[in-house]
Design a protein around this motif. Structure first.
Motif, PDB file in Angstrom:
ATOM      1  N   CYS A 196      -0.741  68.985  43.935  1.00 39.26           N
ATOM      2  CA  CYS A 196       0.045  69.886  43.098  1.00 39.26           C
ATOM      3  C   CYS A 196      -0.362  70.640  41.608  1.00 39.26           C
ATOM      4  O   CYS A 196       0.208  71.231  41.821  1.00 39.26           O
ATOM      5  N   THR A 197      -1.220  69.813  41.256  1.00 40.75           N
ATOM      6  CA  THR A 197      -1.783  70.475  40.352  1.00 40.75           C
ATOM      7  C   THR A 197      -2.732  71.912  40.609  1.00 40.75           C
ATOM      8  O   THR A 197      -2.691  73.143  40.524  1.00 40.75           O
ATOM      9  N   ALA A 198      -3.592  71.046  41.581  1.00 43.76           N
ATOM     10  CA  ALA A 198      -4.084  72.552  42.133  1.00 43.76           C
ATOM     11  C   ALA A 198      -3.969  73.794  43.055  1.00 43.76           C
ATOM     12  O   ALA A 198      -4.102  74.084  43.035  1.00 43.76           O
ATOM     13  N   SER A 199      -2.986  73.063  43.824  1.00 50.04           N
ATOM     14  CA  SER A 199      -1.738  74.221  44.447  1.00 50.04           C
ATOM     15  C   SER A 199      -1.030  75.030  43.475  1.00 50.04           C
ATOM     16  O   SER A 199      -0.674  76.273  43.441  1.00 50.04           O
ATOM     17  N   ARG A 200      -0.787  75.299  42.224  1.00 48.08           N
ATOM     18  CA  ARG A 200      -0.102  75.790  41.422  1.00 48.08           C
ATOM     19  C   ARG A 200      -1.092  76.674  40.969  1.00 48.08           C
ATOM     20  O   ARG A 200      -0.488  77.465  40.264  1.00 48.08           O
TER      21      ARG A 200
ATOM     22  N   LEU B 195     -14.429  80.529  41.394  1.00 47.18           N
ATOM     23  CA  LEU B 195     -15.204  79.297  41.486  1.00 47.18           C
ATOM     24  C   LEU B 195     -13.442  78.405  42.840  1.00 47.18           C
ATOM     25  O   LEU B 195     -12.505  78.369  42.607  1.00 47.18           O
ATOM     26  N   CYS B 196     -15.031  77.772  42.952  1.00 45.88           N
ATOM     27  CA  CYS B 196     -14.285  77.079  44.099  1.00 45.88           C
ATOM     28  C   CYS B 196     -13.855  75.680  43.259  1.00 45.88           C
ATOM     29  O   CYS B 196     -13.918  75.198  42.019  1.00 45.88           O
ATOM     30  N   ASP B 197     -13.078  74.359  43.662  1.00 47.99           N
ATOM     31  CA  ASP B 197     -12.792  72.843  43.912  1.00 47.99           C
ATOM     32  C   ASP B 197     -12.062  73.135  42.064  1.00 47.99           C
ATOM     33  O   ASP B 197     -12.412  71.718  41.138  1.00 47.99           O
ATOM     34  N   CYS B 198     -11.053  73.485  41.710  1.00 42.77           N
ATOM     35  CA  CYS B 198     -10.792  73.797  40.376  1.00 42.77           C
ATOM     36  C   CYS B 198      -9.260  72.458  40.465  1.00 42.77           C
ATOM     37  O   CYS B 198      -8.395  72.561  42.026  1.00 42.77           O
ATOM     38  N   GLY B 199      -8.996  71.741  39.525  1.00 40.62           N
ATOM     39  CA  GLY B 199      -8.050  70.632  39.394  1.00 40.62           C
ATOM     40  C   GLY B 199      -8.784  69.418  40.417  1.00 40.62           C
ATOM     41  O   GLY B 199      -7.692  68.852  40.791  1.00 40.62           O
TER      42      GLY B 199
ATOM     43  N   VAL C  78     -10.024  80.309  43.828  1.00 47.54           N
ATOM     44  CA  VAL C  78     -10.245  80.201  45.102  1.00 47.54           C
ATOM     45  C   VAL C  78      -9.138  79.184  44.953  1.00 47.54           C
ATOM     46  O   VAL C  78      -8.523  78.905  44.954  1.00 47.54           O
ATOM     47  N   THR C  79      -7.949  80.097  46.056  1.00 47.31           N
ATOM     48  CA  THR C  79      -6.430  79.247  46.268  1.00 47.31           C
ATOM     49  C   THR C  79      -6.533  77.937  47.394  1.00 47.31           C
ATOM     50  O   THR C  79      -6.976  78.477  47.956  1.00 47.31           O
ATOM     51  N   LEU C  80      -5.917  77.042  46.475  1.00 51.49           N
ATOM     52  CA  LEU C  80      -5.388  75.762  47.491  1.00 51.49           C
ATOM     53  C   LEU C  80      -4.131  76.414  48.293  1.00 51.49           C
ATOM     54  O   LEU C  80      -3.071  76.939  47.793  1.00 51.49           O
ATOM     55  N   LEU C  81      -4.028  76.580  49.806  1.00 49.61           N
ATOM     56  CA  LEU C  81      -3.206  77.202  50.443  1.00 49.61           C
ATOM     57  C   LEU C  81      -2.453  76.181  51.036  1.00 49.61           C
ATOM     58  O   LEU C  81      -1.671  75.976  50.894  1.00 49.61           O
ATOM     59  N   GLY C  82      -3.494  75.081  51.103  1.00 48.45           N
ATOM     60  CA  GLY C  82      -2.252  73.527  52.066  1.00 48.45           C
ATOM     61  C   GLY C  82      -2.887  72.827  51.580  1.00 48.45           C
ATOM     62  O   GLY C  82      -3.857  72.522  51.685  1.00 48.45           O
ATOM     63  N   TYR C  83      -2.885  71.114  52.977  1.00 48.07           N
ATOM     64  CA  TYR C  83      -3.332  70.241  53.177  1.00 48.07           C
ATOM     65  C   TYR C  83      -3.271  69.869  54.083  1.00 48.07           C
ATOM     66  O   TYR C  83      -1.630  69.713  54.427  1.00 48.07           O
ATOM     67  N   CYS C  84      -3.033  68.722  54.992  1.00 46.54           N
ATOM     68  CA  CYS C  84      -2.949  67.859  55.546  1.00 46.54           C
ATOM     69  C   CYS C  84      -3.414  66.292  55.675  1.00 46.54           C
ATOM     70  O   CYS C  84      -4.795  66.069  54.698  1.00 46.54           O
ATOM     71  N   LEU C  85      -3.039  65.440  55.479  1.00 46.18           N
ATOM     72  CA  LEU C  85      -2.657  63.862  55.419  1.00 46.18           C
ATOM     73  C   LEU C  85      -2.702  63.017  56.874  1.00 46.18           C
ATOM     74  O   LEU C  85      -1.993  62.075  56.991  1.00 46.18           O
TER      75      LEU C  85
ATOM     76  N   VAL D 292      -6.807  72.588  52.471  1.00 42.53           N
ATOM     77  CA  VAL D 292      -7.371  74.237  53.251  1.00 42.53           C
ATOM     78  C   VAL D 292      -7.400  75.165  52.351  1.00 42.53           C
ATOM     79  O   VAL D 292      -5.954  75.154  51.517  1.00 42.53           O
ATOM     80  N   TYR D 293      -8.411  76.514  51.781  1.00 47.50           N
ATOM     81  CA  TYR D 293      -8.638  77.595  51.261  1.00 47.50           C
ATOM     82  C   TYR D 293      -8.408  78.632  51.487  1.00 47.50           C
ATOM     83  O   TYR D 293      -8.683  78.589  52.838  1.00 47.50           O
ATOM     84  N   GLN D 294      -8.016  78.989  51.082  1.00 53.51           N
ATOM     85  CA  GLN D 294      -8.196  80.767  51.423  1.00 53.51           C
ATOM     86  C   GLN D 294      -9.875  80.836  51.127  1.00 53.51           C
ATOM     87  O   GLN D 294     -10.990  80.498  50.676  1.00 53.51           O
ATOM     88  N   TYR D 295     -10.258  81.881  52.454  1.00 49.46           N
ATOM     89  CA  TYR D 295     -11.621  81.938  52.464  1.00 49.46           C
ATOM     90  C   TYR D 295     -12.436  83.707  52.076  1.00 49.46           C
ATOM     91  O   TYR D 295     -11.527  84.436  52.333  1.00 49.46           O
TER      92      TYR D 295
END
Length: 731
Positions: free
Chosen positions: A459-463, A552-556, A470-477, A485-488
């Protein structure tokens, strides 16, 4: 009767001709000039299908994002297309434009002085616009929604809101506006939603007291004085993070400070778009008494009505077909980037619900994740179901394992981009051609509480939405997997360029631009509510796109490290050995402020850009292995400072510029965290320094050589051949 019938036929023919001319009319020449100028100012982007630098007919040829009524362009919607450049100087020629939406791009420069004079909705959010709001804004008397949030606008706002009685929603958040609110705020008599948070405003808010506000967010400024008693009637109110008087007997109304940032459920403004022909007069029945008609007259009327209905039906069918084609094209052009656009959720105040007022209708029309998707995830991962009150991140898309396996060729070695402290990262290509980056985090078996903690991180990273993150676009569980899943961006990092012989040296100007981009990303993280510490600032976590813009990568994600599996932790500890030069003395101490540790790591990064050395290099003499220890004692010795500079750029720096840069670095690497500055101060210092460098580029002074790599950076590898530009930042 024959004469009467002939008159009816003539009327029908004339009316049909008028309708036909409207349906097939050429675009207004002034509109064409404005769009051609915009296309050229945006550097002729290929994603604007049908657009031309000269000639063409936007309405007939269905240019991307362009909607027309007759021969007039009334909607221009280009959100999230990755556009670069400026907005040109001809937008004022779009006299009939109602909606202007160019949000979520990389547009630079100033907001044009001449804006579409009859526009009702303007959305310029999430770009890199600089300077201030033009005074011509006060001429837009029909304007109802204005969004310029998440830009680089700065300085005091003048009295630019006079005459905007129609304005209902305004968002100026996440800029660097300063000074007191202008008195023209008091003239916004129809304003219901106002968002000023995360700026540097000062002084009183008395001009907002009598506005009919239902939503007001002024968090994270420097407002002072009293809180008007009228604020107690505002349903959605956020005012903390300011300097208001809060004595024992104040406020004079029942205001609960603990609830200042309480979660609210936003219904948001209405999502229906205004009629495209709302300002066109509708035909009205005349007031004259009609004469009685004989049978012949009635017959003429029937025939005329049939002809008229037939013509009208043909024209309407033509326009409906054209409208659907436009909508389909618009949807197809925006669908690939839809999930990367900023989407507000019901959480407050971390989100910016005001964006809903002016974003594209596709964002407005997005539905929440259906409950059956939640159930499917829970069954496949065989986890205990979450509380019914748990909120899934609305701005993150849910991917399936099958989708990501197909996109990464079953996570093959050929698609491996690298190994990080949280797991492996793979390149993924979706069937539609979109390129993504998938981070595979190997987790231990998580408890129910830890699973919720993982979702909190998502929730934090996707906001987080910032041009340098680098934008977090989605996830899979599914099936026990934890995939993000991030933008490339690219597989090129700042570490690659600085410490690999495969790349020519970065110019000093580009190094400053990269440093400023990273500083702005950190400023965005640290000024969030609550603040987000990165906790792993290093050159390897800064990706560079084709124009050398840093991301910047891996934020949050710092909170995920304790949840990683033992093998990942072992790999992370191995990586950390090489990153010891970035670690602050206070890192990991109980109660330590990790944002201050970020400042230290950023100071080390600045030294790395200056010297071209690694933060820790075991191959060097013992006294030079730690970059901070070796450099900190020499920063204020002019001769030693000059010897520290990367030899490849040494002759391109003046001693004055070098000294000013040392003044920026020195406080960041202080061993005592109390002496380190806020990142916002560092942003200001780097901005000033970059402006001085830019102003001095036109002349050769102090024996400085012209940098041969200033605008001709080339890799000796064919995979990176883009010509960089430094225009992505305000200099």
């Amino acid at each position: 009767m024959a004469k009467q019938c002939s008159n009816w036929y003539l009327t029908v023919i004339v009316f049909s001709a008028i309708l036909a001319s409207q349906a097939s009319a050429d675009t207004d020449p002034l509109d064409v000039v404005a769009l051609e100028d915009l296309y050229n100012a945006l550097h002729n982007p290929p994603q604007l299908k049908g657009w031309r630098s000269a000639g063409g007919d936007p309405c007939v040829e269905s240019w991307t994002g362009v909607s027309c009524y007759g021969s007039s362009v009334i909607h221009l919607k280009l959100p999230g297309l990755g556009l670069r450049g400026t907005l040109g100087s001809e937008l004022q020629n779009l006299h009939n434009l109602k909606h202007l939406d160019i949000c979520c791009n990389n547009i630079q420069g100033e907001i044009p002085y001449g804006l579409p004079p009859n526009s009702t909705n303007i959305n310029l959010a999430f770009n890199e616009l600089t300077q201030n709001i033009p005074h011509s804004l006060s001429l837009l008397k029909y304007l109802r929604h204005l969004n310029v949030s998440h830009n680089l606008l700065a300085g005091p706002i003048g009295n630019v809101f006079t005459g905007l009685e129609s304005l209902k929603v305004m968002d100026l958040s996440y800029n660097n506006f300063t000074g007191d609110l202008p008195s023209s705020f008091g003239s916004l008599t129809n304003l219901t939603e106002l968002f000023l948070h995360n700026n540097q405003f000062t002084g009183s808010i008395i001009y907002l007291a009598d506005l009919p506000l239902t939503h007001l967010n002024i968090q994270g400024n420097h407002f002072s004085g009293i809180i008007p008693s009228q604020f107690q009637s505002i349903p959605y109110l956020w005012i903390d993070g300011n300097r208001f008087h809060t004595g024992a007997n104040y406020p004079p109304w029942n205001f609960h400070w603990d609830n200042a940032t309480m979660e609210q459920n936003f219904t948001g403004p209405q999502t229906t778009q205004s009629s495209a022909i709302e300002n066109y007069p509708s035909s009205q029945a005349g007031g004259r008494r009609k004469k009685r008609m004989g049978p012949g007259g009635i017959a003429c009327m029937v025939v005329g009505a049939v002809l008229l209905t037939t013509c009208a039906a043909l024209i309407i069918a033509f326009r409906i077909k054209r409208y659907r084609a436009l909508k389909l094209q618009s949807f197809e052009s925006s669908n690939s980037t839809m999930h990367s656009l900023p989407i507000s959720t019901a959480r407050a105040p971390e989100e910016s619900p005001q964006i809903l007022a002016v974003v594209s209708p596709f964002i407005l029309g997005q539905k929440p994740i259906p409950p059956n998707r939640h159930n499917r995830i829970e069954k496949m991962s065989r986890r205990k179901s979450f509380s019914h009150n748990y909120k899934f991140p609305a701005s993150a898309k849910i991917y399936t394992v099958a989708e990501l396996q197909a996109a990464t060729n079953s996570f093959s070695e050929d698609n491996l981009l690298g190994e990080g402290s949280l797991g492996s990262v793979y390149k993924a290509e979706l069937p539609v051609g979109q390129i993504l980056a998938v981070k595979n985090i190997n987790m231990v078996s998580l408890s129910f509480h830890e699973e919720e903690q993982f979702f909190d991180v998502i929730c934090t990273a996707s906001r987080l939405r910032h041009p340098n993150i680098v934008t977090l676009l989605g996830y899979c569980l599914e099936h026990g997997q934890h995939l993000l899943v991030y933008q490339y961006i690219s597989d090129l990092s700042l570490d690659n360029i600085l410490h690999s012989q495969a790349y020519k040296p970065l110019s000093w100007n580009l190094r400053l631009c990269i440093a400023l981009g990273v500083a702005r990303a950190l400023d965005y993280l640290h000024s969030s509510s609550p603040p987000v510490a990165h906790s792993n600032i290093k050159a390897a976590n800064i990706l560079l796109d084709e124009e050398l813009m840093p991301h910047l990568c891996d934020c949050g994600l710092a909170a995920l490290k304790p949840l990683a599996s033992n093998s990942v932790k072992l790999r992370a500890s191995e990586i950390a050995l090489g990153d010891t030069g970035y670690i602050a003395p206070d890192h990991g101490q109980p109660g330590s402020d990790n944002t201050k540790s970020d400042i230290f790591a950023f100071g080390v990064l600045l030294l790395e850009l200056l010297t071209g050395r690694k933060p820790f290099d075991a191959l060097r003499p013992r006294e030079e292995q730690s970059l901070v220890k070796w450099a900190s004692s020499q920063l204020h010795d002019g001769k030693s400072l000059e010897q520290m500079v990367d030899p490849s750029i040494k002759r391109t720096l003046s001693s004055r510029c070098l000294s000013q840069f040392a003044d920026v670095v020195s406080p960041c690497i202080q061993s005592e965290k109390e002496f380190r500055p806020q990142i916002s101060e560092t942003v200001e210092s780097l901005t000033r320094l970059l402006k001085r460098v830019a102003s001095a580029k036109s002349s050769v002074a102090d024996g400085i050589e012209v940098d041969p790599f200033e605008r001709s950076f080339r890799s000796t590898h064919t995979r990176f051949m883009a010509s960089p530009t430094v225009s992505f930042l305000s200099v």
